[in-house]
Design an enzyme around this catalytic site. Structure first.
Site, PDB file in Angstrom:
ATOM      1  N   GLY A  46       0.744  -1.351   0.257  1.00  0.00           N
ATOM      2  CA  GLY A  46       0.148  -0.036  -0.041  1.00  0.00           C
ATOM      3  C   GLY A  46       0.910   1.017   0.070  1.00  0.00           C
ATOM      4  N   GLN A  51       2.742   9.858   1.376  1.00  0.00           N
ATOM      5  CA  GLN A  51       4.327   9.251   1.121  1.00  0.00           C
ATOM      6  C   GLN A  51       4.988   9.726  -0.037  1.00  0.00           C
ATOM      7  OE1 GLN A  51       2.291   5.272   2.323  1.00  0.00           O
ATOM      8  NE2 GLN A  51       4.443   4.995   3.039  1.00  0.00           N
ATOM      9  N   CYS A  89       6.236  -0.258   7.147  1.00  0.00           N
ATOM     10  CA  CYS A  89       5.993   0.981   6.264  1.00  0.00           C
ATOM     11  C   CYS A  89       6.991   1.281   5.196  1.00  0.00           C
ATOM     12  CB  CYS A  89       5.501   1.946   7.162  1.00  0.00           C
ATOM     13  SG  CYS A  89       5.058   3.535   6.182  1.00  0.00           S
ATOM     14  N   LEU A  90       6.634   1.508   4.045  1.00  0.00           N
ATOM     15  CA  LEU A  90       7.630   2.004   3.121  1.00  0.00           C
ATOM     16  C   LEU A  90       8.324   3.283   3.533  1.00  0.00           C
ATOM     17  CD1 LEU A  90       5.996   1.199  -0.451  1.00  0.00           C
ATOM     18  CD2 LEU A  90       7.604  -0.286   0.980  1.00  0.00           C
ATOM     19  N   HIS A 131      -3.916   0.991   7.533  1.00  0.00           N
ATOM     20  CA  HIS A 131      -2.795   1.686   7.499  1.00  0.00           C
ATOM     21  C   HIS A 131      -2.721   2.791   6.794  1.00  0.00           C
ATOM     22  CE1 HIS A 131       2.113   1.156   7.796  1.00  0.00           C
ATOM     23  NE2 HIS A 131       1.780   2.154   6.446  1.00  0.00           N
ATOM     24  N   GLU A 132      -3.161   2.637   5.568  1.00  0.00           N
ATOM     25  CA  GLU A 132      -3.220   3.697   4.554  1.00  0.00           C
ATOM     26  C   GLU A 132      -4.178   5.045   4.609  1.00  0.00           C
ATOM     27  OE1 GLU A 132      -0.471   3.787   2.496  1.00  0.00           O
ATOM     28  OE2 GLU A 132      -0.315   1.424   3.051  1.00  0.00           O
ATOM     29  N   HIS A 135      -2.508   7.157   7.183  1.00  0.00           N
ATOM     30  CA  HIS A 135      -1.406   8.149   6.499  1.00  0.00           C
ATOM     31  C   HIS A 135      -2.423   9.424   6.125  1.00  0.00           C
ATOM     32  CE1 HIS A 135       2.295   6.387   6.457  1.00  0.00           C
ATOM     33  NE2 HIS A 135       1.851   5.321   5.758  1.00  0.00           N
TER      34      HIS A 135
HETATM   35 ZN    ZN Z   1       2.652   3.300   5.688  1.00  0.00          ZN
END
Ligand code: ZN
Length: 158
Positions: A46, A51, A89-90, A131-132, A135
């Site tokens: 995701g 991000q 998380c990325l 999670h997304e 953000h």
């Molecule tokens: Zn994340």
């Protein structure tokens, strides 16, 4: 389609509240395309617009390969149960934590054609959706983690 730079933890852009999308312009569609390319290159499940430095309520999730879900102005409309899993998380490379998330969620969002749709997710998909969407409100998974994994635990996982 371009690969975008993924903003890393510590950048204040990750802590902002994103604004809703009011009109789906060609620029928004291009952003969705570029986010997809970026997600695939990063091998993630995701990615949210902040991000990649864009403060708009847009996220993509792809838990099953080829089943990409594009979410514009997503909202969790119901949730059920609980799961405890390891999450990362990325934007937070190399750090993992244990979070509690709902086992199932129902999300309402707009697609790139401007149509409203609902998606139900269970397990990993529920977690990715939560999670997304977090953000978009400036929340990072470790804010909610009940415990972060130690270096030794992470090495044991890999
Ligand atoms: Zn994340």
């Amino acid at each position: 389609m371009a690969t975008l730079n993924i903003v890393k933890d510590g950048d204040e852009v990750l802590r902002k509240i994103c604004r809703p999308v009011t009109e789906i312009t060609p620029r928004i569609k291009r952003l969705l395309d570029d986010m997809k390319t970026t997600l695939h290159k990063a091998n993630g499940v995701g990615l949210a617009a902040p991000q990649v430095g864009v403060l708009r309520r847009i996220a993509i999730v792809e838990v099953e390969e080829g089943e990409l879900i594009e979410l514009i102005n997503p909202e969790i409309i119901s949730s059920e149960g609980e799961q405890e899993e390891i999450e990362g998380c990325l934007s937070v490379p190399g750090r993992w934590g244990i979070t509690h998330r709902p086992m199932k969620v129902k999300v309402r969002a707009t697609d790139r054609n401007g149509d409203t749709f609902e998606v139900e997710g269970e397990g990993l998909l529920a977690r990715a959706l939560c999670h997304e969407i977090d953000h978009l409100d400036g929340v990072i998974f470790y804010d909610k983690a009940v415990r972060m994994l130690s270096k030794e635990e992470i090495e044991g996982e890999e």
